[in-house]
Scaffold this active site. Sequence first.
Site: not given
Length: 308
Positions: A138, A159, A177
């Site tokens: 992730h 992020k 992702d």
Amino acid sequence: MNAVTIKQLAKQFSLEVLAGKDQLNRTITKARTHRPGLEFIGYFDFFPMEHVQVLGRKEITYLHQLSHEERQLRIGNIVNYHPPCFIVTSNQEGLTYLTRFCKQEGIPLLRTKEATSTFMDKYDAYMVKALAPETAVHGVCVNIFGLGILIRGKSGIGKSEIAHALIGRGHRLVADDMVVLKKLGPETLLGTHNGTNKEFLALRSIGLLNVVRLYGRKAFQEETRIALDIELAAWQKNELNNELEVATETSDYMGVTIPRIEIQLQPGRDVVGLIEVAANNWYLQQQGYSAAEEFIQRLDSDRTETEE
């Protein structure tokens, strides 16, 4: 274990199927090709029968020169081992005997216009990646100044927003992702997308974006070699954050070790700029330069001059 079907291989390299059309779902699990040489004279002690067998001009010319009976024997010996498939290069013809054997044994026979060495180089490069051990993490993967960087952190830490800001500075998105990491060697880790999330970036309050449609092809890159693992973390008030030189930490993915940097977040802090600096500093370190070492040398030099 990863595998590639003959059908996938035929599509990837635009191969002509000469025999075994009903066997294209057979799988390949070995990355390298093999050119049968010793096997044609009956030596099979180290025959890699799980590898794709490539027949270039040298092999086909040799078979053409044999008598009918000898040719039947030489080809039959190899076909009996049932390799995944045979691929004939340079668009060679006169393959009636080979086609007949492959049809009888249910082995795909394919042909390419590429020269032998050219095809084998392309095949090996493709299969090494396709069959490489992989894992999914992730995070976000970006390419900065030609350097692959993995950005990780807890969900919601920012992020994807940082990746979007980096795109705005001319850098490239690789995956958002879910990042697929492929181990290509003891020291080589490749970052890529999983196909589904290709070109997509998800931003909270905005939604899903296609970065290529928004910013052009330069905003996206299919894959990149990972050189840095950057972890975003909440700001720790009581931690010392002004070290002269940060101790080197590492992350391990499938046995591949890469440098790891933690960047603590705080309102007003230029995290995007820090990531760019981290990339440039990595390049300098690979060239053997350390700013901390140079600074210490200057201190020692000043101390020596003062004592004199």
